[in-house]
Design a protein around this motif. Structure first.
Motif, short mmCIF file in Angstrom:
data_model
loop_
_atom_site.label_atom_id
_atom_site.label_comp_id
_atom_site.label_asym_id
_atom_site.label_seq_id
_atom_site.Cartn_x
_atom_site.Cartn_y
_atom_site.Cartn_z
N ASP A 63 -6.07 48.63 93.00
CA ASP A 63 -6.59 47.69 94.01
C ASP A 63 -7.79 46.92 93.47
OD1 ASP A 63 -4.66 48.56 95.76
OD2 ASP A 63 -6.01 49.85 96.92
N ARG A 64 -8.65 47.61 92.74
CA ARG A 64 -9.84 46.97 92.17
C ARG A 64 -9.44 45.91 91.13
NH1 ARG A 64 -14.74 44.81 92.53
NH2 ARG A 64 -16.06 45.18 90.72
N LEU A 65 -8.46 46.22 90.29
CA LEU A 65 -7.96 45.24 89.32
C LEU A 65 -7.40 44.01 90.03
CD1 LEU A 65 -6.10 47.45 86.68
CD2 LEU A 65 -8.20 46.15 86.30
N LEU A 66 -6.64 44.24 91.08
CA LEU A 66 -6.05 43.13 91.83
C LEU A 66 -7.13 42.27 92.47
CD1 LEU A 66 -3.09 45.09 93.47
CD2 LEU A 66 -2.88 43.26 91.76
N SER A 67 -8.18 42.90 92.96
CA SER A 67 -9.29 42.16 93.54
C SER A 67 -10.00 41.31 92.49
CB SER A 67 -10.28 43.13 94.20
OG SER A 67 -11.40 42.46 94.70
N LEU A 68 -10.26 41.90 91.33
CA LEU A 68 -10.90 41.17 90.25
C LEU A 68 -10.04 40.00 89.78
CD1 LEU A 68 -12.20 44.23 88.20
CD2 LEU A 68 -13.65 42.52 89.31
N ALA A 69 -8.72 40.20 89.78
CA ALA A 69 -7.81 39.17 89.28
C ALA A 69 -7.81 37.90 90.15
CB ALA A 69 -6.39 39.73 89.19
N LYS A 70 -8.31 38.03 91.37
CA LYS A 70 -8.36 36.87 92.27
C LYS A 70 -9.44 35.87 91.86
CE LYS A 70 -6.77 39.42 96.36
NZ LYS A 70 -7.16 39.90 97.72
N ASP A 71 -10.42 36.34 91.08
CA ASP A 71 -11.52 35.48 90.66
C ASP A 71 -11.03 34.53 89.58
OD1 ASP A 71 -13.84 34.37 89.51
OD2 ASP A 71 -15.02 36.17 89.92
N PRO A 72 -11.11 33.22 89.77
CA PRO A 72 -10.63 32.26 88.77
C PRO A 72 -11.40 32.32 87.45
CG PRO A 72 -11.82 31.13 90.53
CD PRO A 72 -11.64 32.54 90.98
N GLY A 73 -12.57 32.97 87.46
CA GLY A 73 -13.33 33.09 86.23
C GLY A 73 -13.09 34.38 85.49
N VAL A 74 -12.05 35.13 85.92
CA VAL A 74 -11.76 36.45 85.34
C VAL A 74 -10.35 36.48 84.78
CG1 VAL A 74 -11.30 38.87 85.94
CG2 VAL A 74 -13.40 37.76 86.74
N CYS A 75 -10.20 37.15 83.65
CA CYS A 75 -8.87 37.45 83.09
C CYS A 75 -8.77 38.96 82.90
CB CYS A 75 -8.66 36.73 81.76
SG CYS A 75 -7.07 37.11 80.97
N ILE A 76 -7.75 39.58 83.50
CA ILE A 76 -7.50 41.00 83.32
C ILE A 76 -6.66 41.19 82.06
CG2 ILE A 76 -6.47 43.08 84.31
CD1 ILE A 76 -8.90 42.06 85.85
N VAL A 77 -7.06 42.13 81.21
CA VAL A 77 -6.33 42.42 79.98
C VAL A 77 -5.86 43.86 80.04
CG1 VAL A 77 -6.43 42.42 77.46
CG2 VAL A 77 -7.82 40.79 78.76
N THR A 78 -4.58 44.08 79.77
CA THR A 78 -4.03 45.42 79.99
C THR A 78 -2.84 45.70 79.10
OG1 THR A 78 -3.07 46.88 81.68
CG2 THR A 78 -2.53 44.55 81.85
N PHE A 79 -2.47 46.98 79.01
CA PHE A 79 -1.21 47.38 78.42
C PHE A 79 -0.09 47.08 79.42
CE2 PHE A 79 -4.00 50.74 76.33
CZ PHE A 79 -4.09 50.06 75.13
N GLY A 80 1.12 46.91 78.93
CA GLY A 80 2.23 46.53 79.77
C GLY A 80 2.59 47.53 80.86
N ASP A 81 2.41 48.83 80.59
CA ASP A 81 2.81 49.86 81.55
C ASP A 81 2.11 49.72 82.89
OD1 ASP A 81 4.59 51.00 79.87
OD2 ASP A 81 3.52 52.88 79.57
N LEU A 82 0.90 49.19 82.88
CA LEU A 82 0.13 49.12 84.11
C LEU A 82 0.54 47.95 85.00
CD1 LEU A 82 -2.20 50.69 85.45
CD2 LEU A 82 -3.79 49.11 84.36
N GLY A 100 -0.42 33.38 90.12
CA GLY A 100 -1.43 32.53 89.51
C GLY A 100 -2.63 33.23 88.92
N ALA A 101 -2.74 34.57 89.06
CA ALA A 101 -3.88 35.29 88.49
C ALA A 101 -3.77 35.32 86.96
CB ALA A 101 -3.93 36.70 89.05
N ARG A 102 -4.93 35.41 86.29
CA ARG A 102 -4.96 35.53 84.84
C ARG A 102 -4.82 37.00 84.46
NH1 ARG A 102 -7.86 32.22 81.49
NH2 ARG A 102 -6.95 33.53 79.86
N VAL A 103 -3.67 37.37 83.93
CA VAL A 103 -3.41 38.74 83.47
C VAL A 103 -2.73 38.64 82.12
CG1 VAL A 103 -2.36 40.97 83.95
CG2 VAL A 103 -3.12 39.54 85.86
N GLU A 104 -3.35 39.24 81.10
CA GLU A 104 -2.80 39.19 79.74
C GLU A 104 -2.41 40.60 79.29
OE1 GLU A 104 -2.26 36.59 77.84
OE2 GLU A 104 -3.30 35.01 78.96
N MET A 105 -1.21 40.72 78.71
CA MET A 105 -0.78 42.00 78.14
C MET A 105 -1.06 42.00 76.64
SD MET A 105 2.82 42.93 80.01
CE MET A 105 3.59 41.37 79.58
N VAL A 106 -1.59 43.13 76.14
CA VAL A 106 -1.90 43.27 74.72
C VAL A 106 -1.38 44.60 74.21
CG1 VAL A 106 -3.94 41.78 74.82
CG2 VAL A 106 -4.17 44.24 75.24
#
Length: 347
Positions: A63-82, A100-106
């Motif tokens: 839930d916290r990640l999803l909340s952070l992802a709403k901020d247009p100045g934030v990009c969430i970076v994560t492994f694919g499993d999550l 439309g959220a910024r989420v990048e898989m690495v």
């Protein structure tokens, strides 16, 4: 004893019933892939434990990640499993990215730095989920950020450690007579971390590799040591007695023990790791993420993770809950118990 003799012993075993838990998601997958349950006596039972990092991450963290992802100045970076793990609702990071959220898989946490260098005005937050296996890499990430004065990289941490949850399982009365100890984790921790638990509960631990033969050898050793507080290393080519002190030292420079919430199991004292106060400027709000609400109340991931039921005993398994439509975290990751049972038709 050769592998044929080991197979025969495990197949013909006629002693007291014995439940052995693997606490590594890779072991869960390897056991299913190699058809090991079909090779065992009906008196030997394999249980899948809390060894999948995303499976034990509480809903509040997602839930916290999803909340952070709403901020247009934030990009969430994560492994694919999550990406597809539900929070307190079925909504997940994959859906947020579609909205439309910024989420990048690495593939590596260190991949965050080239992204951050290109966009200095964007805050890149790494979803730091995992056990002792990935902990040293998070130490390396923090070390790099500190030494290079990088301020647009942060971490949201849900780092957990194995010995505390294994002890919690035993103290909670989980029906376990032995543990197939996690090979990857043990590369970092060494084998001595299991000795107090083995001694206190008179149960054997077998540190195992991941091939079919290595797992069978470890199971053989555990069964032969039934009722004994022993820790046996059946993976000596990779796992050293003292593990990797240098990797642990790097991580411990920046992180310290903390209580942690495990999905379905509540808060376990000292089972997590958080950034030390001197480095709190790197934290994206990890404190207080101890709420754990099921997106689907009928999901039984909590009981599966504690070895109390098999995935097939969950009323949702294979019906409402499939890898294409996961209702709980255990069906999302390839290391999850339910996912492994489903795709390998284990049961």
């Amino acid at each position: 004893m050769n592998i044929s003799d080991i197979k025969k012993y495990l197949h013909d075993y006629d002693g007291p019933d014995m439940s052995i838990m693997e606490v590594c998601g890779s072991h869960t997958a390897a056991i299913a892939k190699n058809g090991i349950p079909s090779l065992l006596s009906p008196h030997l039972h394999l249980l899948s434990g809390p060894g999948c990092p995303v499976c034990v991450t509480p809903s509040a963290y997602v839930d916290r990640l999803l909340s952070l992802a709403k901020d247009p100045g934030v990009c969430i970076v994560t492994f694919g499993d999550l990406m597809r793990v539900p929070g307190s609702t079925p909504y997940n990071l994959s859906q947020a990215r579609g909205d439309g959220a910024r989420v990048e898989m690495v593939y590596s946490p260190m991949d965050i730095f080239p992204l951050a260098a290109k966009e200095p005005d964007t805050t890149f937050i790494f979803a730091a989920v995992g056990f002792e296996t990935t902990a040293p890499v998070y130490g390396l990430l923090v070390d790099y950020a500190v030494k290079h004065h990088i301020h647009n990289v942060k971490l949201l941490t849900a780092i957990k450690t194995m010995p505390e949850v294994i002890r919690h399982l035993m103290e909670s009365g989980a029906p376990i007579d032995g543990f197939l100890a996690p090979g990857h984790v043990s590369v970092v921790t060494g084998v001595h971390v299991y000795e107090p638990i083995a001694r206190d509960f008179s149960i054997p631990f077998g540190v195992s590799g991941f091939s079919g033969e290595e797992i069978l050898l470890s199971l053989y050793g555990i069964v032969k040591a039934r009722g004994q507080g022993r820790v046996m290393n059946f993976y000596p080519s990779v796992v050293k007695e003292d593990g990797n002190p240098e990797a642990r030292a790097l991580f411990e420079t920046y992180f310290e023990p903390a209580d942690a919430c495990w999905r379905g199991m509540g808060t376990i004292s000292g089972s997590g790791r958080e950034l030390k106060k001197d480095y709190s400027w790197l934290d994206a709000g990890s404190e207080g993420l101890d709420r754990d609400t099921k997106a689907n109340p009928a999901c039984s991931c909590d009981r599966v993770l504690m070895g109390k039921i098999s995935p097939m005993a969950c009323p949702l398994f294979g019906r409402a809950c499939t890898p294409a439509n996961p209702q709980g975290a255990c069906m999302v990751s390839t290391e999850g118990s339910c996912f492994s049972w489903y795709v390998n038709k284990r049961g």
